[in-house]
Design a protein around this motif. Structure first.
Motif, PDB file in Angstrom:
ATOM      1  N   UNK A  44     -21.566   6.610  41.498  1.00 48.65           N
ATOM      2  CA  UNK A  44     -22.670   5.648  41.333  1.00 48.65           C
ATOM      3  C   UNK A  44     -23.745   6.369  40.521  1.00 48.65           C
ATOM      4  N   UNK A  45     -24.182   5.727  39.479  1.00 51.74           N
ATOM      5  CA  UNK A  45     -25.164   6.305  38.557  1.00 51.74           C
ATOM      6  C   UNK A  45     -26.484   5.602  38.844  1.00 51.74           C
ATOM      7  N   UNK A  46     -27.433   6.313  39.436  1.00 51.34           N
ATOM      8  CA  UNK A  46     -28.607   5.636  40.006  1.00 51.34           C
ATOM      9  C   UNK A  46     -29.892   6.283  39.491  1.00 51.34           C
ATOM     10  N   UNK A  47     -30.795   5.457  38.997  1.00 54.81           N
ATOM     11  CA  UNK A  47     -32.094   5.951  38.543  1.00 54.81           C
ATOM     12  C   UNK A  47     -32.795   6.694  39.688  1.00 54.81           C
ATOM     13  N   UNK A  48     -33.505   7.766  39.330  1.00 55.86           N
ATOM     14  CA  UNK A  48     -34.119   8.587  40.381  1.00 55.86           C
ATOM     15  C   UNK A  48     -35.179   7.816  41.179  1.00 55.86           C
ATOM     16  N   UNK A  49     -35.704   6.722  40.607  1.00 55.07           N
ATOM     17  CA  UNK A  49     -36.707   5.928  41.341  1.00 55.07           C
ATOM     18  C   UNK A  49     -36.078   4.801  42.158  1.00 55.07           C
TER      19      UNK A  49
END
Ligand SMILES: CC(C)(COP(=O)(O)OP(=O)(O)OC[C@H]1O[C@@H](n2cnc3c(N)ncnc32)[C@H](O)[C@@H]1OP(=O)(O)O)[C@@H](O)C(=O)NCCC(=O)NCCS
Length: 171
Positions: free
Chosen positions: A126-131
């Motif tokens: 899963x590629x998830x924005x740090x925010x």
């Protein structure tokens, strides 16, 4: 026949009949906060078309998620993504704002990860924005672990994975 079922949800291939539901979801700036922009109806139709092409080419894609009572919740499924120099199978999920906060995304994502494993795909990311904290929680609850923090499209991004790879021998 649904592609997948869980205690509360069913996942089916997206069809043109889902256009109203998908268009309402992707027009919502809150749902699209971590994407370039909300999508109009044409963008929603393209999303459906792209996933229908994935079903044919790959045997998987993002699927429509509904409760067993038939309420459209969002989409969840498996796609191919290029990240950190390699092709990965990603579990993705997007929920209507009104359907968030019930744990549906984690329930659907867990089923998609199990489905991938059953098809012999060991590693799902899963590629998830740090925010995007709620998405990070969903990835964890779907059984993924944080593998690395990297730059993806100019954003600091958390890469979660089912099989976490340590640094290579030269690193
Ligand atoms: C990501 C998303 C699917 C999660 O939906 P959801 O299942 O309703 O998630 P919830 O609201 O139940 O929250 C999931 C978890 O994050 C936590 N959380 C939610 N907002 C949070 C915040 N601002 N800070 C910290 N934790 C937060 C919740 O407490 C919950 O934790 P728990 O699992 O320990 O109970 C939904 O927010 C969404 O569709 N977002 C827009 C699309 C998107 O960004 N998709 C992911 C792209 S990588």
């Amino acid at each position: 026949m649904p592609v997948l079922t869980t205690d509360r949800l069913r996942l089916d291939e997206l069809t043109d009949a889902d256009l109203d539901d998908v268009a309402a979801m992707v027009a919502d700036p809150a749902v699209m906060r971590f994407y370039p922009a909300p999508l109009d109806r044409t963008g929603a139709q393209r999303l459906i078309d792209r996933n229908r092409a994935r079903y044919t080419e790959l045997g998987f894609g993002l699927w429509a998620v509904r409760t067993h009572a038939g309420e459209f919740v969002g989409d969840c499924g498996l796609t191919m993504q290029h990240v950190d120099g390699r092709d990965e199978v990603e579990v993705g999920y997007h929920l209507r704002t009104a359907a968030q906060g019930h744990g549906y995304a984690a329930e659907a994502a867990r089923a998609c990860v199990q489905h991938a494993h059953q098809r012999g795909i060991e590693r799902v990311v899963a590629i998830v924005d740090h925010e995007n904290l709620s998405s990070q929680r969903v990835a964890l609850r779907a059984g993924l672990l944080l593998e690395s923090v990297l730059d993806h499209g100019g954003r600091s991004t958390h890469l979660y994975a089912t099989t976490v790879e340590g640094p290579g021998p030269d690193e």
